[in-house]
Write a protein that holds these residues in place. Structure first.
Motif, PDB file in Angstrom:
ATOM      1  N   HIS A  55       0.885  -1.113   0.329  1.00  0.00           N
ATOM      2  CA  HIS A  55       0.337  -0.384   0.293  1.00  0.00           C
ATOM      3  C   HIS A  55       0.824   1.160  -0.291  1.00  0.00           C
ATOM      4  O   HIS A  55       0.435   2.353  -0.443  1.00  0.00           O
ATOM      5  CB  HIS A  55      -0.389  -0.006   1.778  1.00  0.00           C
ATOM      6  N   GLN A  77      -2.418  -2.357   5.957  1.00  0.00           N
ATOM      7  CA  GLN A  77      -3.310  -1.010   6.724  1.00  0.00           C
ATOM      8  C   GLN A  77      -4.746  -1.506   6.872  1.00  0.00           C
ATOM      9  O   GLN A  77      -5.420  -1.840   6.935  1.00  0.00           O
ATOM     10  CB  GLN A  77      -3.087   0.138   6.282  1.00  0.00           C
ATOM     11  N   GLU A  78      -5.431  -0.290   7.132  1.00  0.00           N
ATOM     12  CA  GLU A  78      -6.352  -0.219   8.212  1.00  0.00           C
ATOM     13  C   GLU A  78      -7.003   1.260   8.513  1.00  0.00           C
ATOM     14  O   GLU A  78      -6.752   2.038   8.200  1.00  0.00           O
ATOM     15  CB  GLU A  78      -7.079  -0.793   9.424  1.00  0.00           C
ATOM     16  N   MET A  79      -8.443   0.898   7.344  1.00  0.00           N
ATOM     17  CA  MET A  79      -8.673   3.011   7.140  1.00  0.00           C
ATOM     18  C   MET A  79      -9.759   3.430   8.927  1.00  0.00           C
ATOM     19  O   MET A  79     -10.265   2.720   9.371  1.00  0.00           O
ATOM     20  CB  MET A  79     -10.343   2.781   6.280  1.00  0.00           C
ATOM     21  N   CYS A  81     -10.529   6.515   9.457  1.00  0.00           N
ATOM     22  CA  CYS A  81     -11.438   7.569   9.121  1.00  0.00           C
ATOM     23  C   CYS A  81     -11.423   8.261   8.058  1.00  0.00           C
ATOM     24  O   CYS A  81     -10.853   8.596   7.513  1.00  0.00           O
ATOM     25  CB  CYS A  81     -11.623   8.669  10.726  1.00  0.00           C
ATOM     26  N   VAL A  82     -12.787   9.141   7.739  1.00  0.00           N
ATOM     27  CA  VAL A  82     -12.845   9.520   6.761  1.00  0.00           C
ATOM     28  C   VAL A  82     -13.202  11.369   7.299  1.00  0.00           C
ATOM     29  O   VAL A  82     -13.985  11.593   8.000  1.00  0.00           O
ATOM     30  CB  VAL A  82     -13.890   9.427   5.580  1.00  0.00           C
ATOM     31  N   GLU A  88      -9.181  10.001   3.037  1.00  0.00           N
ATOM     32  CA  GLU A  88      -8.404   8.925   3.514  1.00  0.00           C
ATOM     33  C   GLU A  88      -7.613   8.557   5.538  1.00  0.00           C
ATOM     34  O   GLU A  88      -6.559   9.432   4.639  1.00  0.00           O
ATOM     35  CB  GLU A  88      -8.825   7.862   3.048  1.00  0.00           C
ATOM     36  N   TYR A  90      -5.532   5.791   6.991  1.00  0.00           N
ATOM     37  CA  TYR A  90      -4.928   4.865   7.085  1.00  0.00           C
ATOM     38  C   TYR A  90      -4.186   4.566   8.260  1.00  0.00           C
ATOM     39  O   TYR A  90      -3.633   5.520   8.834  1.00  0.00           O
ATOM     40  CB  TYR A  90      -4.829   4.104   6.237  1.00  0.00           C
ATOM     41  N   TYR A 138       0.074   5.740  11.215  1.00  0.00           N
ATOM     42  CA  TYR A 138      -0.745   6.691  10.485  1.00  0.00           C
ATOM     43  C   TYR A 138      -0.240   7.804   9.072  1.00  0.00           C
ATOM     44  O   TYR A 138       1.630   8.307   9.384  1.00  0.00           O
ATOM     45  CB  TYR A 138      -1.526   7.511  11.275  1.00  0.00           C
ATOM     46  N   SER A 140      -2.122   9.484   5.616  1.00  0.00           N
ATOM     47  CA  SER A 140      -3.291  10.293   4.679  1.00  0.00           C
ATOM     48  C   SER A 140      -2.429  10.473   3.525  1.00  0.00           C
ATOM     49  O   SER A 140      -1.159  11.154   3.218  1.00  0.00           O
ATOM     50  CB  SER A 140      -3.690  11.210   4.946  1.00  0.00           C
TER      51      SER A 140
END
Length: 324
Positions: A55, A77-79, A81-82, A88, A90, A138, A140
């Motif tokens: 990713h 990875q894990e999302m 929030c938006v 987004e 991650y 984290y 983005s």
């Protein structure tokens, strides 16, 4: 995004562009077009094999002097929030580490390299476990996580994300040095430079009334300078960086209105230490390190990190009390 291993290269390709790591020369370059699986597998010149879906690229490290260079990729990875405008966010949940060097059996067979290789393998495994167990990295691709909303308002959004990033919280900047050095070259695609923060990020949604939705986001950013074990890393350095500095931002969004509240914490900003690890060891204040010129430089460094005029006044007041 896919990772391939060819005869003399690591190749990362997306649907738009590709990234190449030459294992013989240890050079890096980008291409404006993707590389298809058919081209890589059919060409005898490449003899490429698929390694893994990834990713992103975190950076490059060298664990021991004259040792191997290692490439670190985002394996999973894990999302989280938006946030506003569809950005987004991650969390990195696992990494993939591969040797950059063109390693052959003959070189690994040498005694000194074998010793280093065992040590490096142990460090690589601990690095993987660190990413897997801490779950505190984290990123983005479109939102600057290193800056607060207040700082971001003063920036030009047409500038690439990595250039706008606050270096204090750009956790993998050192690992991306080779990319950043090439960033001014016309043919190098800087979209591969991905800032990552270390800290914590979470969000929650709630309703203020029947027709008003609210979103609360908490972002904690750990400073990459002097981020050590608490009992072994105390006080301030000559550049105004205090040990274990963390910036926490609370963002409240209600419809189109956004509010941000920032808190900071870190070691007391003067030269001191706390030797030993026993319960409540007495702190040791070392004032002999400062001459008159260094005092002025240190105060300037402290004030450069201040967020508001009120904080500047507090720093000056604290500094006068400490000095006299």
């Amino acid at each position: 995004m896919k990772l391939y291993k060819a005869k003399d290269s690591w190749i990362v390709t997306t649907e738009e562009h590709s990234l190449w790591f030459n294992r013989r020369s240890l050079s890096v370059y980008t291409k404006p077009e993707p590389i298809s699986k058919e081209i890589l597998s059919d060409s005898s010149a490449w003899d490429a094999s698929f390694v893994s879906d990834i990713h992103g690229y975190i950076g490059q490290i060298q664990i021991v002097k004259d040792g191997f260079h290692w490439l670190i990729f985002i394996k999973s990875q894990e999302m989280v929030c938006v946030i506003q405008n569809g950005h987004e966010i991650y969390r990195v949940t696992d990494i993939l580490v591969q040797p950059f060097d063109d390693i052959d059996e003959e070189s690994i067979g040498r005694a000194n390299v074998t010793t280093n290789n065992k040590y490096e393998s142990k460090c690589i495994e601990e690095l993987r476990l660190w990413y897997q167990e801490t779950q505190c990295f984290y990123y983005s691709r479109t939102y600057d996580l290193t800056n607060t909303i207040q700082r971001a308002l003063d920036q030009d959004e047409t500038i690439p994300l990595w250039k706008r990033a606050d270096e204090r919280f750009f956790w993998n900047r050192q690992m991306l040095n080779e990319f950043i050095k090439q960033a001014d070259k016309e043919h190098f695609d800087t979209r591969w430079i991905q800032p990552i923060i270390m800290g914590y990020l979470d969000k929650c949604h709630f309703q203020v009334n029947h027709d008003t939705d609210a979103q609360l986001i908490l972002i904690s950013r750990r400073n990459r300078y002097r981020a050590g074990v608490r009992m072994h890393c105390r006080g301030i350095d000559e550049d105004g960086n205090v040990a274990n500095y963390v910036e926490t931002e609370q963002i409240l969004r209600i419809d189109s209105n956004i509010m941000s509240f920032v808190m900071i914490r870190g070691s007391a900003p003067f030269y001191w230490s706390q030797p030993g690890i026993r319960y409540r060891p007495p702190p040791k204040i070392d004032r002999s390190k400062l001459n008159q010129y260094e005092e002025r430089s240190l105060l300037d460094a402290l004030l450069s990190h201040a967020i508001t005029d009120r904080l500047c006044r507090m720093i000056r007041h604290f500094y006068r009390r400490f000095r006299y």
